[in-house]
Each structure stands twice: as structure tokens, then as C-alpha cells.
Scaffold this motif. Structure first.
Motif, PDB file in Angstrom:
ATOM      1  N   LEU A   6      -3.128  10.755  11.221  1.00  0.00           N
ATOM      2  CA  LEU A   6      -3.412   9.339  10.969  1.00  0.00           C
ATOM      3  C   LEU A   6      -4.070   9.185   9.598  1.00  0.00           C
ATOM      4  N   LEU A   7      -4.990  10.112   9.281  1.00  0.00           N
ATOM      5  CA  LEU A   7      -5.697  10.089   7.995  1.00  0.00           C
ATOM      6  C   LEU A   7      -4.695  10.302   6.851  1.00  0.00           C
ATOM      7  N   GLY A   8      -3.770  11.231   7.072  1.00  0.00           N
ATOM      8  CA  GLY A   8      -2.748  11.508   6.053  1.00  0.00           C
ATOM      9  C   GLY A   8      -1.863  10.303   5.805  1.00  0.00           C
ATOM     10  N   LEU A   9      -1.506   9.606   6.884  1.00  0.00           N
ATOM     11  CA  LEU A   9      -0.663   8.409   6.750  1.00  0.00           C
ATOM     12  C   LEU A   9      -1.416   7.308   6.008  1.00  0.00           C
ATOM     13  N   LEU A  10      -2.723   7.174   6.315  1.00  0.00           N
ATOM     14  CA  LEU A  10      -3.533   6.155   5.634  1.00  0.00           C
ATOM     15  C   LEU A  10      -3.658   6.499   4.153  1.00  0.00           C
ATOM     16  N   ALA A  11      -3.890   7.790   3.860  1.00  0.00           N
ATOM     17  CA  ALA A  11      -4.012   8.237   2.468  1.00  0.00           C
ATOM     18  C   ALA A  11      -2.720   7.938   1.714  1.00  0.00           C
ATOM     19  N   GLY A  12      -1.597   8.262   2.331  1.00  0.00           N
ATOM     20  CA  GLY A  12      -0.299   8.037   1.696  1.00  0.00           C
ATOM     21  C   GLY A  12      -0.022   6.560   1.472  1.00  0.00           C
ATOM     22  N   SER A  13      -0.419   5.731   2.432  1.00  0.00           N
ATOM     23  CA  SER A  13      -0.203   4.281   2.295  1.00  0.00           C
ATOM     24  C   SER A  13      -1.022   3.738   1.131  1.00  0.00           C
ATOM     25  N   LEU A  14      -2.282   4.218   1.003  1.00  0.00           N
ATOM     26  CA  LEU A  14      -3.146   3.713  -0.076  1.00  0.00           C
ATOM     27  C   LEU A  14      -2.627   4.146  -1.449  1.00  0.00           C
ATOM     28  N   THR A  15      -2.286   5.437  -1.592  1.00  0.00           N
ATOM     29  CA  THR A  15      -1.844   5.907  -2.914  1.00  0.00           C
ATOM     30  C   THR A  15      -0.516   5.249  -3.287  1.00  0.00           C
ATOM     31  N   THR A  16       0.293   4.903  -2.278  1.00  0.00           N
ATOM     32  CA  THR A  16       1.566   4.228  -2.547  1.00  0.00           C
ATOM     33  C   THR A  16       1.318   2.761  -2.899  1.00  0.00           C
ATOM     34  N   ALA A  17       0.572   2.075  -2.033  1.00  0.00           N
ATOM     35  CA  ALA A  17       0.324   0.633  -2.234  1.00  0.00           C
ATOM     36  C   ALA A  17      -0.457   0.375  -3.523  1.00  0.00           C
ATOM     37  N   SER A  18      -1.207   1.371  -3.977  1.00  0.00           N
ATOM     38  CA  SER A  18      -2.056   1.165  -5.166  1.00  0.00           C
ATOM     39  C   SER A  18      -1.238   0.772  -6.388  1.00  0.00           C
ATOM     40  N   PHE A  19       0.046   1.149  -6.409  1.00  0.00           N
ATOM     41  CA  PHE A  19       0.854   0.864  -7.605  1.00  0.00           C
ATOM     42  C   PHE A  19       1.309  -0.593  -7.670  1.00  0.00           C
ATOM     43  N   VAL A  20       1.198  -1.314  -6.557  1.00  0.00           N
ATOM     44  CA  VAL A  20       1.627  -2.722  -6.571  1.00  0.00           C
ATOM     45  C   VAL A  20       0.766  -3.545  -7.540  1.00  0.00           C
ATOM     46  N   PRO A  21      -0.594  -3.464  -7.460  1.00  0.00           N
ATOM     47  CA  PRO A  21      -1.403  -4.221  -8.428  1.00  0.00           C
ATOM     48  C   PRO A  21      -1.142  -3.803  -9.874  1.00  0.00           C
ATOM     49  N   GLN A  22      -0.778  -2.538 -10.127  1.00  0.00           N
ATOM     50  CA  GLN A  22      -0.486  -2.123 -11.509  1.00  0.00           C
ATOM     51  C   GLN A  22       0.822  -2.751 -11.979  1.00  0.00           C
ATOM     52  N   VAL A  23       1.810  -2.801 -11.103  1.00  0.00           N
ATOM     53  CA  VAL A  23       3.091  -3.436 -11.465  1.00  0.00           C
ATOM     54  C   VAL A  23       2.845  -4.914 -11.772  1.00  0.00           C
ATOM     55  N   LEU A  24       2.072  -5.586 -10.911  1.00  0.00           N
ATOM     56  CA  LEU A  24       1.812  -7.032 -11.088  1.00  0.00           C
ATOM     57  C   LEU A  24       1.038  -7.280 -12.386  1.00  0.00           C
ATOM     58  N   LYS A  25       0.022  -6.438 -12.658  1.00  0.00           N
ATOM     59  CA  LYS A  25      -0.788  -6.630 -13.870  1.00  0.00           C
ATOM     60  C   LYS A  25       0.085  -6.459 -15.110  1.00  0.00           C
ATOM     61  N   THR A  26       0.915  -5.413 -15.113  1.00  0.00           N
ATOM     62  CA  THR A  26       1.764  -5.150 -16.278  1.00  0.00           C
ATOM     63  C   THR A  26       2.776  -6.273 -16.465  1.00  0.00           C
ATOM     64  N   TRP A  27       3.312  -6.777 -15.348  1.00  0.00           N
ATOM     65  CA  TRP A  27       4.291  -7.867 -15.398  1.00  0.00           C
ATOM     66  C   TRP A  27       3.626  -9.139 -15.959  1.00  0.00           C
TER      67      TRP A  27
ATOM     68  N   SER B  31      -9.478   2.227 -25.036  1.00  0.00           N
ATOM     69  CA  SER B  31      -9.000   0.982 -24.422  1.00  0.00           C
ATOM     70  C   SER B  31      -8.303   1.279 -23.106  1.00  0.00           C
ATOM     71  N   ALA B  32      -8.675   0.500 -22.049  1.00  0.00           N
ATOM     72  CA  ALA B  32      -8.053   0.702 -20.735  1.00  0.00           C
ATOM     73  C   ALA B  32      -7.681  -0.656 -20.141  1.00  0.00           C
ATOM     74  N   ARG B  33      -7.538  -1.647 -21.029  1.00  0.00           N
ATOM     75  CA  ARG B  33      -7.321  -3.026 -20.566  1.00  0.00           C
ATOM     76  C   ARG B  33      -6.066  -3.145 -19.703  1.00  0.00           C
ATOM     77  N   ASP B  34      -4.998  -2.428 -20.103  1.00  0.00           N
ATOM     78  CA  ASP B  34      -3.731  -2.563 -19.375  1.00  0.00           C
ATOM     79  C   ASP B  34      -3.701  -1.789 -18.056  1.00  0.00           C
ATOM     80  N   ILE B  35      -4.755  -1.002 -17.814  1.00  0.00           N
ATOM     81  CA  ILE B  35      -4.801  -0.233 -16.570  1.00  0.00           C
ATOM     82  C   ILE B  35      -5.484  -1.083 -15.503  1.00  0.00           C
ATOM     83  N   SER B  36      -4.817  -1.266 -14.374  1.00  0.00           N
ATOM     84  CA  SER B  36      -5.331  -2.130 -13.318  1.00  0.00           C
ATOM     85  C   SER B  36      -6.501  -1.466 -12.593  1.00  0.00           C
ATOM     86  N   ALA B  37      -7.639  -2.168 -12.556  1.00  0.00           N
ATOM     87  CA  ALA B  37      -8.823  -1.635 -11.852  1.00  0.00           C
ATOM     88  C   ALA B  37      -8.505  -1.489 -10.359  1.00  0.00           C
TER      89      ALA B  37
END
Lengths: 85, 85
Positions: A6-27, B31-37
Motif C-alpha cells: 500500500l505504501l509503495g502504491l501511495l509513493a508511486g502515485s505521489l511521484t507520478t502525480a507530482s508532474f501534473v503541477p509542473q506541466v501546468l506551470k510550464t504551460w 534561478s528556479a522560477r520555472d520549477i514548480s514548488a
């Protein structure tokens, strides 16, 4: 399902989902200058190997987590190339 | 050691080592502005859980890969806070 799985699945979900805010910020910011192209390319290569590894050992969590992460990081790489500035 | 384990170790090494160029770029550019916190914090939380997972199942590759990645991403977070603006 035991506690550590369960911990592994949660870890995997977080490290995967973490890229969504980076995609949105860059966009939204139309800027990826501070994101290292070398990080992106090396990371994408590693994630692709994790995906092949997951397929070889038939591990659904590894296939899902790395498949989604691969799609999200390829998107960031695409933006990096688009928003050259 | 079988073929797929070797592939997993290579994948882990690449996804771990990939953060070194990002640390260097952020350090040099100040600079780390483009990196999402939000990416950083969510990713660091996930990596920490992967590390605990690795300790629970006593998997050296998972402990090593995520231990090093945790240190590197904490460094990026530190720079992100240092180089505000």
C-alpha cells in the motif's frame, strides 16, 4: 494487500502525480528555461527503462506509474522545445 | 543476476543521476522560477515514501536510488527557497 505494498502504491502515485503541477506551470508560464534539458532527457530515458522493466516482470503498478510519468515528462520536454526563450 | 534486474538497476541509476544536471543548472543560474514548488514538494514526499518502502522490504536498489534522489531534490528545493524571485 499488505501494509508495505500500500505504501509503495501511495509513493508511486505521489511521484507520478507530482508532474501534473509542473506541466501546468510550464504551460501557463510559457517558460521552461530553468528546467535542465539534460535532466529531462536522462530522466525520460530512465523512466522508459522502468516501463520496459515493469512490462518484463508484469508489474501493473510499475507499468502504470512510469507510463503516466513518461507521458507527463515528454509533455514538459515538448514545452521546453516549444517555449525556446 | 538476471537480465531484467540489470535493466531495473540501470533505470534506477538514470532516474537518480538525472537530478545532478538539474542541481548544477539551478546552482549556476541562481534561478528556479520555472520549477514548480508543488512538483518538488509532492515528488519529495513520494520519494520519501519510496525510501521507507525500500527499508521495509530491505531492497538495497530502492533504498539507494531514492536516498540519493531525496538528497538531490531537497537541494533543489533549498535553492528554490534561496533564489526567491
Amino acid at each position: 494487500m499488505d501494509w508495505s505494498t500500500l505504501l509503495g502504491l501511495l509513493a508511486g502515485s505521489l511521484t507520478t502525480a507530482s508532474f501534473v503541477p509542473q506541466v501546468l506551470k510550464t504551460w501557463r508560464s510559457r517558460s521552461a528555461r530553468d528546467i535542465s534539458a539534460l535532466w529531462l532527457i536522462t530522466f525520460i530515458t530512465g523512466i522508459s527503462l522502468w516501463l520496459i522493466y515493469g512490462l518484463l516482470i508484469l508489474s501493473l503498478p510499475i507499468i502504470l506509474a512510469n507510463g503516466i510519468t513518461l507521458a507527463l515528462t515528454l509533455l514538459i520536454l515538448f514545452f521546453k522545445l516549444q517555449f525556446r526563450g
